[in-house]
Motif scaffolding. Structure first.
Motif, PDB file in Angstrom:
ATOM      1  N   LEU A  13      91.990  95.324  60.143  1.00 46.01           N
ATOM      2  CA  LEU A  13      91.480  94.354  59.166  1.00 46.01           C
ATOM      3  C   LEU A  13      92.420  93.160  59.038  1.00 46.01           C
ATOM      4  O   LEU A  13      91.991  92.040  58.744  1.00 46.01           O
ATOM      5  CB  LEU A  13      91.301  95.029  57.797  1.00 46.01           C
ATOM      6  CG  LEU A  13      90.278  96.164  57.776  1.00 46.01           C
ATOM      7  CD1 LEU A  13      90.241  96.822  56.408  1.00 46.01           C
ATOM      8  CD2 LEU A  13      88.903  95.645  58.165  1.00 46.01           C
ATOM      9  N   LEU A  14      93.703  93.370  59.272  1.00 42.51           N
ATOM     10  CA  LEU A  14      94.675  92.281  59.221  1.00 42.51           C
ATOM     11  C   LEU A  14      94.894  91.679  60.608  1.00 42.51           C
ATOM     12  O   LEU A  14      95.007  90.457  60.774  1.00 42.51           O
ATOM     13  CB  LEU A  14      96.001  92.809  58.659  1.00 42.51           C
ATOM     14  CG  LEU A  14      97.147  91.813  58.551  1.00 42.51           C
ATOM     15  CD1 LEU A  14      96.773  90.676  57.605  1.00 42.51           C
ATOM     16  CD2 LEU A  14      98.407  92.511  58.061  1.00 42.51           C
ATOM     17  N   ALA A  41      94.271  97.785  72.310  1.00 42.75           N
ATOM     18  CA  ALA A  41      95.397  98.470  71.663  1.00 42.75           C
ATOM     19  C   ALA A  41      95.000  99.000  70.282  1.00 42.75           C
ATOM     20  O   ALA A  41      95.266 100.160  69.945  1.00 42.75           O
ATOM     21  CB  ALA A  41      96.578  97.513  71.547  1.00 42.75           C
ATOM     22  N   LEU A  42      94.327  98.156  69.495  1.00 42.85           N
ATOM     23  CA  LEU A  42      93.925  98.584  68.150  1.00 42.85           C
ATOM     24  C   LEU A  42      92.934  99.732  68.219  1.00 42.85           C
ATOM     25  O   LEU A  42      93.005 100.692  67.434  1.00 42.85           O
ATOM     26  CB  LEU A  42      93.317  97.414  67.384  1.00 42.85           C
ATOM     27  CG  LEU A  42      94.289  96.288  66.977  1.00 42.85           C
ATOM     28  CD1 LEU A  42      93.517  95.114  66.408  1.00 42.85           C
ATOM     29  CD2 LEU A  42      95.310  96.787  65.969  1.00 42.85           C
ATOM     30  N   ALA A  43      92.005  99.642  69.182  1.00 41.20           N
ATOM     31  CA  ALA A  43      90.999 100.696  69.324  1.00 41.20           C
ATOM     32  C   ALA A  43      91.658 102.007  69.711  1.00 41.20           C
ATOM     33  O   ALA A  43      91.321 103.067  69.165  1.00 41.20           O
ATOM     34  CB  ALA A  43      89.972 100.288  70.376  1.00 41.20           C
ATOM     35  N   PHE A 183      86.410  95.149  76.384  1.00 41.52           N
ATOM     36  CA  PHE A 183      86.196  94.828  74.985  1.00 41.52           C
ATOM     37  C   PHE A 183      85.016  95.606  74.406  1.00 41.52           C
ATOM     38  O   PHE A 183      85.092  96.108  73.281  1.00 41.52           O
ATOM     39  CB  PHE A 183      85.960  93.326  74.791  1.00 41.52           C
ATOM     40  CG  PHE A 183      85.671  92.994  73.370  1.00 41.52           C
ATOM     41  CD1 PHE A 183      86.706  92.901  72.453  1.00 41.52           C
ATOM     42  CD2 PHE A 183      84.378  92.858  72.916  1.00 41.52           C
ATOM     43  CE1 PHE A 183      86.455  92.655  71.122  1.00 41.52           C
ATOM     44  CE2 PHE A 183      84.111  92.606  71.587  1.00 41.52           C
ATOM     45  CZ  PHE A 183      85.154  92.502  70.692  1.00 41.52           C
ATOM     46  N   ALA A 184      83.940  95.708  75.166  1.00 42.79           N
ATOM     47  CA  ALA A 184      82.762  96.425  74.666  1.00 42.79           C
ATOM     48  C   ALA A 184      83.121  97.874  74.332  1.00 42.79           C
ATOM     49  O   ALA A 184      82.671  98.423  73.324  1.00 42.79           O
ATOM     50  CB  ALA A 184      81.642  96.374  75.704  1.00 42.79           C
ATOM     51  N   LEU A 185      83.949  98.485  75.173  1.00 40.51           N
ATOM     52  CA  LEU A 185      84.369  99.863  74.903  1.00 40.51           C
ATOM     53  C   LEU A 185      85.262  99.911  73.660  1.00 40.51           C
ATOM     54  O   LEU A 185      85.095 100.775  72.800  1.00 40.51           O
ATOM     55  CB  LEU A 185      85.119 100.427  76.114  1.00 40.51           C
ATOM     56  CG  LEU A 185      84.242 100.679  77.346  1.00 40.51           C
ATOM     57  CD1 LEU A 185      85.083 101.111  78.530  1.00 40.51           C
ATOM     58  CD2 LEU A 185      83.159 101.706  77.055  1.00 40.51           C
ATOM     59  N   ALA A 186      86.193  98.971  73.556  1.00 48.45           N
ATOM     60  CA  ALA A 186      87.102  98.947  72.402  1.00 48.45           C
ATOM     61  C   ALA A 186      86.312  98.775  71.106  1.00 48.45           C
ATOM     62  O   ALA A 186      86.580  99.425  70.095  1.00 48.45           O
ATOM     63  CB  ALA A 186      88.123  97.826  72.560  1.00 48.45           C
ATOM     64  N   PRO A 191      84.776  99.190  63.909  1.00 47.11           N
ATOM     65  CA  PRO A 191      83.827  98.107  63.592  1.00 47.11           C
ATOM     66  C   PRO A 191      84.496  96.743  63.368  1.00 47.11           C
ATOM     67  O   PRO A 191      83.896  95.712  63.634  1.00 47.11           O
ATOM     68  CB  PRO A 191      83.126  98.600  62.328  1.00 47.11           C
ATOM     69  CG  PRO A 191      83.968  99.708  61.796  1.00 47.11           C
ATOM     70  CD  PRO A 191      84.694 100.300  62.960  1.00 47.11           C
ATOM     71  N   ALA A 192      85.754  96.733  62.902  1.00 50.12           N
ATOM     72  CA  ALA A 192      86.396  95.451  62.594  1.00 50.12           C
ATOM     73  C   ALA A 192      86.628  94.612  63.849  1.00 50.12           C
ATOM     74  O   ALA A 192      86.780  93.396  63.772  1.00 50.12           O
ATOM     75  CB  ALA A 192      87.722  95.689  61.878  1.00 50.12           C
ATOM     76  N   LEU A 193      86.654  95.270  65.011  1.00 48.09           N
ATOM     77  CA  LEU A 193      86.941  94.542  66.251  1.00 48.09           C
ATOM     78  C   LEU A 193      85.787  93.648  66.678  1.00 48.09           C
ATOM     79  O   LEU A 193      85.949  92.764  67.510  1.00 48.09           O
ATOM     80  CB  LEU A 193      87.265  95.540  67.370  1.00 48.09           C
ATOM     81  CG  LEU A 193      88.502  96.397  67.128  1.00 48.09           C
ATOM     82  CD1 LEU A 193      88.701  97.374  68.267  1.00 48.09           C
ATOM     83  CD2 LEU A 193      89.733  95.523  66.974  1.00 48.09           C
ATOM     84  N   ARG A 194      84.613  93.905  66.107  1.00 53.90           N
ATOM     85  CA  ARG A 194      83.432  93.100  66.423  1.00 53.90           C
ATOM     86  C   ARG A 194      83.708  91.598  66.319  1.00 53.90           C
ATOM     87  O   ARG A 194      83.196  90.808  67.098  1.00 53.90           O
ATOM     88  CB  ARG A 194      82.325  93.473  65.448  1.00 53.90           C
ATOM     89  CG  ARG A 194      80.957  92.999  65.773  1.00 53.90           C
ATOM     90  CD  ARG A 194      79.986  93.647  64.810  1.00 53.90           C
ATOM     91  NE  ARG A 194      79.941  95.087  65.040  1.00 53.90           N
ATOM     92  CZ  ARG A 194      78.849  95.720  65.467  1.00 53.90           C
ATOM     93  NH1 ARG A 194      77.746  95.041  65.650  1.00 53.90           N
ATOM     94  NH2 ARG A 194      78.859  97.018  65.664  1.00 53.90           N
TER      95      ARG A 194
END
Lengths: 306, 137
Positions: A13-14, A41-43, A183-186, A191-194
């Motif tokens: 989120l940040l 990385a975040l995912a 990216f699509a996989l991540a 959800p925030a990665l959208r």
């Protein structure tokens, strides 16, 4: 296990707004790497956190405890049964989304390729589709193909066609579909990665634009090709949800960037934002590791090894 | 480096692509090698263009008719538009995100404001003096 396991779940989120800000200040190629890398990385960290939460819950189930030769009940972590159950459900959702994304991606790519080859006349790396609707895209594969409709070819002049072909070749040479696939996989994992999707597409398009401008040796020409192509492919009726007032979409921004930005010059990236993003990524990874370490510790404890 | 050298160094696949694109852009008019050379605007040698056209003819991508002492070339039209339309429908069904994942696209949809802004930008670009068309040096 304590609060650390929650950190990778909330940090996107940040980190996501920070990555968006930073990408705007970077040259397109770097921005694409940053955005895709951040997302992956975040995912990964958030998925590990879900795994640990669900795993900690599972350890309390008698069959699992028997399987692990636990001599004592698992104690000392703060994971509640409810949290573990929620994590398990979320994990199932993530896995389903991952599988669906991967499958759809493969099926769609194969189908598009087959149809393009069946439908068009080909020469070199170009397949021409007989279709009055102007369209152009790159189909990844070995070798990759550029697909352009006759409608698009007729809408552009000879020099502009060269810019278009150079743009699509840059997509293939830069293996941009891999950025999008990663990216699509991540994105299936959190959800925030959208929110990184738009900036990533934009960075990849800009990357290809710059490559095309370099290939034809004329930024103005490349800008004109993009603009004319976009105007030609605009459908007659405006789409309702595209009509947000006072916003400028990606195509005018791309054209403006080619017309105004002097080549090989980009503003310096803001240090604070870069620092925030780096901290988020480090913290995310560190917390996932720490939580894994904790869980491992409590398993050993339960096995009576300490 | 002269322009002719630059063209000669391009992979032959890229030259074939450019020539095929020129034939299709001609909208049903048969083109002679001289027409193609003029259209492409680059300093491709006439013999190079002729060779490429002959190669495309051998591959069955173009057809040709006698024109004076040489040939005029037309792109081959097979299964017109049908498979193309089927492909487009399939892609449209798959939703914007997936489509973008598979296909790195050249253009995207424009809103009305985008269109206005874009026209302004392009008008500005057209007024500015230097290097029009393919006159790259």
């Amino acid at each position: 296990m304590n609060y650390t396991v929650w950190v990778p779940l909330v940090l996107p989120l940040l980190a996501v707004p920070a990555a968006r800000r930073l990408a705007e200040a970077l040259p397109p190629r770097l921005a694409a790497w940053l955005l895709a890398g951040t997302a992956v990385a975040l995912a990964a960290c958030s998925t590990v956190a879900l795994l640990l939460l669900a795993g900690a819950g599972a350890l309390r189930l008698p069959p699992v405890a028997a399987l692990g030769h636990f001599e004592l009940p698992v104690v000392g972590d703060q994971v509640t049964v409810a949290a573990a159950c929620v994590a398990a459900v979320l994990l199932a959702v993530v896995v389903t989304a991952l599988v669906r994304t991967a499958r759809r991606h493969l099926v769609l790519a194969a189908r598009a390729r087959r149809d393009a080859v069946a439908a068009g006349t080909a020469a070199g790396d170009l397949t021409v589709l007989q279709d009055p609707g102007p369209d152009a895209y790159a189909l990844p594969g070995r070798p990759g193909r550029i697909v352009v409709t006759t409608g698009m070819l007729r809408a552009l002049g000879a020099a502009e066609r060269e810019a278009l072909l150079a743009h699509e070749r840059a997509h293939l040479a830069g293996r941009h579909h891999l950025f999008l696939a990663a990216f699509a996989l991540a994105r299936s994992c959190h959800p925030a990665l959208r929110a990184l999707r738009g900036p990533l597409s934009y960075a990849l398009e800009r990357w290809a634009d710059e490559a095309a401008a370099a290939a034809v040796g004329d930024r103005r020409l490349a800008a004109r090709a993009i603009g004319r192509a976009a105007l030609a492919s605009r459908p007659g009726a405006p789409r309702p949800h595209a009509a947000l007032p006072a916003t400028t979409g990606p195509v005018p921004r791309r054209v403006a960037a080619l017309l105004t930005l002097p080549p090989a010059r980009a503003p310096r990236a803001p240090r604070t934002i870069a620092l925030v993003l780096a901290s988020c990524l480090t913290l995310s990874a560190a917390c996932a590791l720490e939580a894994a370490h904790d869980l491992h510790g409590s398993i050993e404890l339960a096995q009576g090894e300490r | 480096m002269t322009e002719a050298n630059a063209s000669a160094r391009r992979p032959s696949g890229e030259l074939e692509a450019s020539v095929l694109a020129a034939l299709w852009a001609a909208d049903g008019r048969a083109l002679t090698p001289a027409d193609v050379q003029r259209d492409l605007g680059t300093a491709l040698a006439r013999t190079t263009v002729t060779t490429i056209l002959a190669r495309l003819y051998e591959k069955g991508s173009v057809s040709r008719t006698r024109a004076g002492r040489g040939y005029a070339y037309l792109p081959v039209q097979d299964s017109p538009g049908l498979a193309a339309r089927r492909m487009r429908t399939e892609l449209d069904k798959s939703g914007e995100d997936d489509r973008g994942t598979v296909l790195a696209r050249f253009v995207s949809q424009l809103g009305p404001d985008d269109e206005r802004l874009l026209r302004e930008l392009l008008a500005g670009a057209e007024e500015a003096p230097p290097a029009e068309g393919g006159e790259v040096s």
